[in-house]
Motif scaffolding. Structure first.
Motif, PDB file in Angstrom:
ATOM      1  N   LEU A  38       0.841  -1.195   0.000  1.00 40.80           N
ATOM      2  CA  LEU A  38       0.000   0.000   0.000  1.00 40.80           C
ATOM      3  C   LEU A  38       0.878   1.248   0.000  1.00 40.80           C
ATOM      4  O   LEU A  38       0.632   2.195  -0.747  1.00 40.80           O
ATOM      5  CB  LEU A  38      -0.926  -0.001   1.220  1.00 40.80           C
ATOM      6  CG  LEU A  38      -1.792   1.239   1.416  1.00 40.80           C
ATOM      7  CD1 LEU A  38      -2.815   1.359   0.297  1.00 40.80           C
ATOM      8  CD2 LEU A  38      -2.479   1.198   2.764  1.00 40.80           C
ATOM      9  N   LYS A  41       2.319   1.806  -3.446  1.00 38.11           N
ATOM     10  CA  LYS A  41       1.344   2.412  -4.365  1.00 38.11           C
ATOM     11  C   LYS A  41       1.238   3.911  -4.119  1.00 38.11           C
ATOM     12  O   LYS A  41       1.163   4.702  -5.058  1.00 38.11           O
ATOM     13  CB  LYS A  41      -0.035   1.776  -4.182  1.00 38.11           C
ATOM     14  CG  LYS A  41      -0.171   0.402  -4.768  1.00 38.11           C
ATOM     15  CD  LYS A  41      -1.579  -0.120  -4.544  1.00 38.11           C
ATOM     16  CE  LYS A  41      -1.744  -1.527  -5.040  1.00 38.11           C
ATOM     17  NZ  LYS A  41      -3.095  -2.049  -4.766  1.00 38.11           N
ATOM     18  N   GLU A  91      -7.933   2.274   6.512  1.00 37.94           N
ATOM     19  CA  GLU A  91      -9.127   2.181   5.663  1.00 37.94           C
ATOM     20  C   GLU A  91      -9.425   3.471   4.903  1.00 37.94           C
ATOM     21  O   GLU A  91      -9.698   3.424   3.707  1.00 37.94           O
ATOM     22  CB  GLU A  91     -10.344   1.743   6.477  1.00 37.94           C
ATOM     23  CG  GLU A  91     -10.453   0.251   6.645  1.00 37.94           C
ATOM     24  CD  GLU A  91     -10.311  -0.524   5.348  1.00 37.94           C
ATOM     25  OE1 GLU A  91     -11.067  -0.266   4.393  1.00 37.94           O
ATOM     26  OE2 GLU A  91      -9.424  -1.388   5.278  1.00 37.94           O
ATOM     27  N   ARG A  94      -6.975   3.593   2.070  1.00 35.50           N
ATOM     28  CA  ARG A  94      -7.299   2.624   1.007  1.00 35.50           C
ATOM     29  C   ARG A  94      -8.475   3.116   0.157  1.00 35.50           C
ATOM     30  O   ARG A  94      -8.464   2.980  -1.066  1.00 35.50           O
ATOM     31  CB  ARG A  94      -7.650   1.266   1.607  1.00 35.50           C
ATOM     32  CG  ARG A  94      -6.468   0.481   2.099  1.00 35.50           C
ATOM     33  CD  ARG A  94      -6.911  -0.919   2.511  1.00 35.50           C
ATOM     34  NE  ARG A  94      -5.954  -1.568   3.361  1.00 35.50           N
ATOM     35  CZ  ARG A  94      -4.944  -2.308   2.922  1.00 35.50           C
ATOM     36  NH1 ARG A  94      -4.770  -2.476   1.649  1.00 35.50           N
ATOM     37  NH2 ARG A  94      -4.110  -2.871   3.773  1.00 35.50           N
ATOM     38  N   GLU A  95      -9.494   3.668   0.811  1.00 35.36           N
ATOM     39  CA  GLU A  95     -10.662   4.162   0.076  1.00 35.36           C
ATOM     40  C   GLU A  95     -10.280   5.304  -0.860  1.00 35.36           C
ATOM     41  O   GLU A  95     -10.721   5.351  -2.008  1.00 35.36           O
ATOM     42  CB  GLU A  95     -11.745   4.613   1.054  1.00 35.36           C
ATOM     43  CG  GLU A  95     -12.412   3.468   1.783  1.00 35.36           C
ATOM     44  CD  GLU A  95     -13.348   3.928   2.878  1.00 35.36           C
ATOM     45  OE1 GLU A  95     -13.563   5.151   3.031  1.00 35.36           O
ATOM     46  OE2 GLU A  95     -13.869   3.052   3.598  1.00 35.36           O
ATOM     47  N   LEU A  97      -7.346   5.862  -2.134  1.00 36.14           N
ATOM     48  CA  LEU A  97      -6.517   5.295  -3.205  1.00 36.14           C
ATOM     49  C   LEU A  97      -7.386   4.577  -4.234  1.00 36.14           C
ATOM     50  O   LEU A  97      -7.149   4.700  -5.443  1.00 36.14           O
ATOM     51  CB  LEU A  97      -5.478   4.344  -2.611  1.00 36.14           C
ATOM     52  CG  LEU A  97      -4.445   3.781  -3.573  1.00 36.14           C
ATOM     53  CD1 LEU A  97      -3.602   4.900  -4.170  1.00 36.14           C
ATOM     54  CD2 LEU A  97      -3.548   2.784  -2.868  1.00 36.14           C
ATOM     55  N   ASP A  98      -8.397   3.856  -3.768  1.00 35.82           N
ATOM     56  CA  ASP A  98      -9.311   3.179  -4.698  1.00 35.82           C
ATOM     57  C   ASP A  98     -10.049   4.189  -5.573  1.00 35.82           C
ATOM     58  O   ASP A  98     -10.249   3.954  -6.763  1.00 35.82           O
ATOM     59  CB  ASP A  98     -10.328   2.321  -3.939  1.00 35.82           C
ATOM     60  CG  ASP A  98      -9.722   1.043  -3.405  1.00 35.82           C
ATOM     61  OD1 ASP A  98      -8.634   0.656  -3.885  1.00 35.82           O
ATOM     62  OD2 ASP A  98     -10.333   0.431  -2.504  1.00 35.82           O
ATOM     63  N   LYS A  99     -10.458   5.296  -4.983  1.00 31.07           N
ATOM     64  CA  LYS A  99     -11.132   6.331  -5.772  1.00 31.07           C
ATOM     65  C   LYS A  99     -10.213   6.858  -6.861  1.00 31.07           C
ATOM     66  O   LYS A  99     -10.636   7.066  -7.994  1.00 31.07           O
ATOM     67  CB  LYS A  99     -11.573   7.494  -4.878  1.00 31.07           C
ATOM     68  CG  LYS A  99     -12.851   7.258  -4.153  1.00 31.07           C
ATOM     69  CD  LYS A  99     -13.266   8.504  -3.405  1.00 31.07           C
ATOM     70  CE  LYS A  99     -14.555   8.283  -2.657  1.00 31.07           C
ATOM     71  NZ  LYS A  99     -14.939   9.475  -1.894  1.00 31.07           N
ATOM     72  N   GLU A 101      -7.610   5.309  -8.218  1.00 28.20           N
ATOM     73  CA  GLU A 101      -7.318   4.267  -9.203  1.00 28.20           C
ATOM     74  C   GLU A 101      -8.525   3.949 -10.080  1.00 28.20           C
ATOM     75  O   GLU A 101      -8.376   3.578 -11.232  1.00 28.20           O
ATOM     76  CB  GLU A 101      -6.838   3.002  -8.496  1.00 28.20           C
ATOM     77  CG  GLU A 101      -5.460   3.145  -7.897  1.00 28.20           C
ATOM     78  CD  GLU A 101      -5.014   1.923  -7.123  1.00 28.20           C
ATOM     79  OE1 GLU A 101      -5.869   1.083  -6.760  1.00 28.20           O
ATOM     80  OE2 GLU A 101      -3.806   1.807  -6.882  1.00 28.20           O
ATOM     81  N   ASN A 102      -9.732   4.080  -9.552  1.00 29.02           N
ATOM     82  CA  ASN A 102     -10.930   3.716 -10.307  1.00 29.02           C
ATOM     83  C   ASN A 102     -11.617   4.903 -10.970  1.00 29.02           C
ATOM     84  O   ASN A 102     -12.712   4.756 -11.498  1.00 29.02           O
ATOM     85  CB  ASN A 102     -11.934   3.004  -9.396  1.00 29.02           C
ATOM     86  CG  ASN A 102     -11.439   1.649  -8.977  1.00 29.02           C
ATOM     87  OD1 ASN A 102     -10.736   0.988  -9.729  1.00 29.02           O
ATOM     88  ND2 ASN A 102     -11.780   1.239  -7.780  1.00 29.02           N
TER      89      ASN A 102
END
Length: 178
Positions: A38, A41, A91, A94-95, A97-99, A101-102
């Motif tokens: 993580l 990234k 958390e 991570r959220e 980072l997901d936003k 990346e997506n």
């Protein structure tokens, strides 16, 4: 002579004592490796994207340092970042980072939705237009209705679909501004 401390005896029948949770060494290592990945990234993000992630000051400094380092020093710094992650709740990170990346996938999905709405408008006409304007009241009913009629005529006459593209552009502006 030193006094010995009396050993605490764990009473197995006493429910008030805390339950001991055993975690294997392998699981601890897997978790540490996940946090290190993580961190890697996050280190590879641009400064603009890095600003979107909720990081405390010490973690941000460690990440910025890792971005400047190379080879073995970078590896050690990533280990350190993983160690810092173990002490905080990751958390929200991570959220975020997901936003980041997506974001591309979300944009593509929205553009596909706009295409479906456009096709529905051309097929169903005023009924679909009313539904659309209920969801997006800022839309220009008259201009959209004229474009829909023009697009329907173009389809009937097998002409190039200029109005069809204009509907898409209007919907894109209308739906993406929300």
């Amino acid at each position: 002579m030193a006094k010995r401390k009396k050993k605490e005896v764990f009473d197995w029948e006493d429910e008030d004592q805390e339950e001991i949770i055993w975690v294997s060494k392998s699981e601890i290592k897997r978790d540490a490796e996940d946090l290190k990945q993580l961190g890697e990234k996050i280190v590879n993000l641009t400064k603009a994207n890095l600003a979107k992630i909720p990081l405390d000051e010490s973690l941000l400094d460690a990440i910025e340092l890792a971005q400047r380092l190379q080879k073995e020093a970078r590896r050690r710094q990533l280990q350190y970042i993983g160690k810092l992650f173990r002490g905080i709740d990751v958390e929200p990170i991570r959220e975020a980072l997901d936003k980041i990346e997506n974001k591309h996938n979300q944009q593509q999905a929205m553009l596909h939705k706009i295409e479906k709405v456009r096709d529905e408008l051309v097929e169903k006409g005023d009924v679909a237009l009313t539904d659309l304007l209920n969801d997006y009241p800022n839309g220009d009913r008259q201009q959209l209705r004229n474009l829909i009629r023009s697009a329907q005529k173009e389809l009937e006459q097998n002409k190039p679909s200029k109005a069809y593209r204009e509907i898409y552009q209007m919907l894109k502006v209308l739906m993406l501004e929300d």
